[in-house]
Design an enzyme around this catalytic site. Structure first.
Site, PDB file in Angstrom:
ATOM      1  CB  SER A  74      -0.917   0.004   1.220  1.00 22.59           C
ATOM      2  OG  SER A  74      -0.172   0.214   2.398  1.00 22.59           O
ATOM      3  CB  THR A 213      -1.897   5.571   3.572  1.00 31.76           C
ATOM      4  OG1 THR A 213      -2.673   5.585   2.405  1.00 31.76           O
ATOM      5  CG2 THR A 213      -1.166   6.888   3.700  1.00 31.76           C
ATOM      6  CB  THR A 231      -0.583   6.386   0.083  1.00 32.78           C
ATOM      7  OG1 THR A 231      -1.464   5.292  -0.106  1.00 32.78           O
ATOM      8  CG2 THR A 231      -1.026   7.505  -0.821  1.00 32.78           C
ATOM      9  NE  ARG A 241      -8.142   7.942  -5.279  1.00 33.94           N
ATOM     10  CZ  ARG A 241      -7.670   7.662  -4.072  1.00 33.94           C
ATOM     11  NH1 ARG A 241      -6.390   7.437  -3.901  1.00 33.94           N
ATOM     12  NH2 ARG A 241      -8.462   7.604  -3.036  1.00 33.94           N
ATOM     13  N   GLY A 243      -5.438  10.860  -4.141  1.00 37.72           N
ATOM     14  CA  GLY A 243      -6.193  10.739  -2.895  1.00 37.72           C
ATOM     15  C   GLY A 243      -5.919  11.914  -1.975  1.00 37.72           C
ATOM     16  CG  ASP A 244      -6.517  11.137   2.164  1.00 38.54           C
ATOM     17  OD1 ASP A 244      -6.133  10.198   1.434  1.00 38.54           O
ATOM     18  OD2 ASP A 244      -6.666  11.016   3.391  1.00 38.54           O
ATOM     19  CB  THR A 264      -4.560   5.619   6.679  1.00 37.76           C
ATOM     20  OG1 THR A 264      -5.178   5.132   7.867  1.00 37.76           O
ATOM     21  CG2 THR A 264      -3.123   5.993   6.994  1.00 37.76           C
ATOM     22  N   GLY A 265      -7.027   5.648   4.838  1.00 37.02           N
ATOM     23  CA  GLY A 265      -8.384   5.206   4.525  1.00 37.02           C
ATOM     24  C   GLY A 265      -8.892   5.912   3.287  1.00 37.02           C
ATOM     25  N   GLY A 267      -9.586   8.263   0.871  1.00 33.94           N
ATOM     26  CA  GLY A 267      -9.164   9.652   0.740  1.00 33.94           C
ATOM     27  C   GLY A 267     -10.249  10.592   0.274  1.00 33.94           C
TER      28      GLY A 267
HETATM   29  N1  ASP Z   1      -5.882   7.617   1.901  1.00 32.86           N
HETATM   30  C1  ASP Z   1      -5.290   6.936   0.799  1.00 32.86           C
HETATM   31  C2  ASP Z   1      -5.927   7.375  -0.467  1.00 32.86           C
HETATM   32  O1  ASP Z   1      -7.123   7.571  -0.500  1.00 32.86           O
HETATM   33  C3  ASP Z   1      -5.388   5.471   0.856  1.00 32.86           C
HETATM   34  C4  ASP Z   1      -5.299   4.850   2.197  1.00 32.86           C
HETATM   35  O2  ASP Z   1      -4.938   5.453   3.163  1.00 32.86           O
HETATM   36  O3  ASP Z   1      -5.572   3.680   2.351  1.00 32.86           O
HETATM   37  O4  ASP Z   1      -5.223   7.443  -1.454  1.00 32.86           O
END
Ligand code: ASP
Length: 357
Positions: A74, A213, A231, A241, A243-244, A264-265, A267
């Site tokens: 990841s 991440t 990440t 794309r 993410g955050d 994380t998670g 985004g």
């Molecule tokens: N936050 C990250 C994203 O959306 C991915 C992740 O943290 O799992 O790119």
């Protein structure tokens, strides 16, 4: 005599406004906080802090471990690719003492995007470089251009292609109408050399595209703070794309006077609430790290009118470290853990959560 300009400032009552930066006293301790996958990173960062390293150097040295690890699918090298099988990475850094930041997004072929983000901060007058421009910048700065797709990542990508179906249940990447119905048997036939455990993992990540991440925040004994988030983003994403993680204020925010936060998670949900900035502002206005993170998660839930069925479809975690050494990890759903190291071994602590599955 008061100039018109002076008059306007005082008439606006600016002197009566609360100070924009409400400083919090430092703890005098070294503390590193990260996402659940950060045991090695936190240990490395803490060891660096003890040796007198700058807080940003320390957290970057920590997350470099995950970026360079091909088994961490990841982050960095070995990250799961986009829908075309190309690994694209996002990263951001913030250095508390100088109040500077840098980021790269959708960068390909560079194993350690956090180092590139730091150089964007230090060596350019910009904050974020993306895609081709980010890669060219990295190469100009001496980084090696390398393929980041490992054999494990390639297998997972092929299995993901196998998992797709059109409305009539067809997929050009499977072995035809005569194929046995059971996906596991078909996969075993198509990838005879791959062990069952790896195949099962590949199927899991195919049908439920994982996020993952590392965010790492550090506070040193002088009260200096920095943070990094890095990440490979969402597996099978549309090329380009973002993410955050590389977005300052979403995946990462540090204010030297208050504290830092990261995420994380999923985004997309975090970007919509500028989570990390929201958390730091909450702490500035008196919330504890735990309250500050839960408040940001409540905003995420409110974006779906607290609809459990919709919220069940993703997870999002926040991490916060206040300048006085108080910290928290918080997740939308129960289950995730986060990592802390304040001098001895890195330890996992449960995230507080907003909702229970
Ligand atoms: N936050 C990250 C994203 O959306 C991915 C992740 O943290 O799992 O790119």
């Amino acid at each position: 005599m008061m100039s018109r300009r002076d008059w306007m400032w005082s008439a606006a009552g600016l002197s009566a406004l609360p100070a924009a930066r409400q400083a919090i006293a430092a703890s005098g301790k070294n503390i590193v906080v990260s996402s659940g996958n950060g045991a090695r990173a936190c240990a490395k960062a803490l060891e660096s802090l003890k040796a007198g390293a700058d807080t940003l150097d320390a957290v970057i040295a920590g997350v470099n471990i995950n970026e360079l690890d091909p088994e961490d699918t990841s982050v960095g090298y070995g990250g799961l690719p986009n829908e075309e099988g190309v690994v694209e990475l996002d990263a951001s850094v913030m250095h508390g003492p100088t109040r500077r930041c840098g980021a790269v997004a959708s960068i390909r072929n560079i194993k350690t995007p956090s180092n590139v983000a730091r150089l964007v901060m230090e060596q350019t007058d910009h904050v974020m470089l993306v895609g081709e421009g980010a890669l060219r910048f990295a190469k100009t700065m001496g980084f090696k251009d390398e393929n980041l797709l490992t054999e494990k990542g390639r297998l997972a990508w092929l299995v993901w292609k196998q998992s797709l179906r059109d409305a009539s249940g067809h997929n050009n990447w499977t072995d035809g109408l005569d194929a046995p119905a059971k996906a596991s048997a078909r996969l075993k036939r198509l990838f005879p050399d791959v062990d069952d455990e790896t195949l099962a993992w590949a199927w899991r990540v195919a049908v439920r595209p994982p996020t993952g991440t590392i965010n790492c925040l550090a506070l040193n004994s002088r009260g200096e703070m920095s943070g990094v988030t890095t990440t490979s983003g969402l597996a099978w994403k549309i090329p380009g794309r973002v993410g955050d993680s590389p977005i300052i204020g979403a995946g990462l925010y540090v204010d030297q006077d208050v504290g830092g936060a990261g995420s994380t998670g999923r985004g997309e949900e975090n970007i919509r609430v500028s989570g990390s900035h929201t958390i730091v502002e909450n702490m500035r206005h008196g919330m504890s790290p735990k309250e500050a993170c839960l408040d940001a998660l409540k905003r995420v839930a409110l974006n779906y009118n607290n609809d459990r069925a919709k919220l069940m479809q993703f997870d999002l975690s926040f991490y916060a470290l206040r300048k006085d050494g108080e910290y928290a990890g918080a997740a939308l759903w129960n289950g995730p853990k986060f990592t802390v190291n304040d001098g001895a071994e890195s330890r996992a602590e449960p995230c507080v959560h907003l909702m229970e599955r």
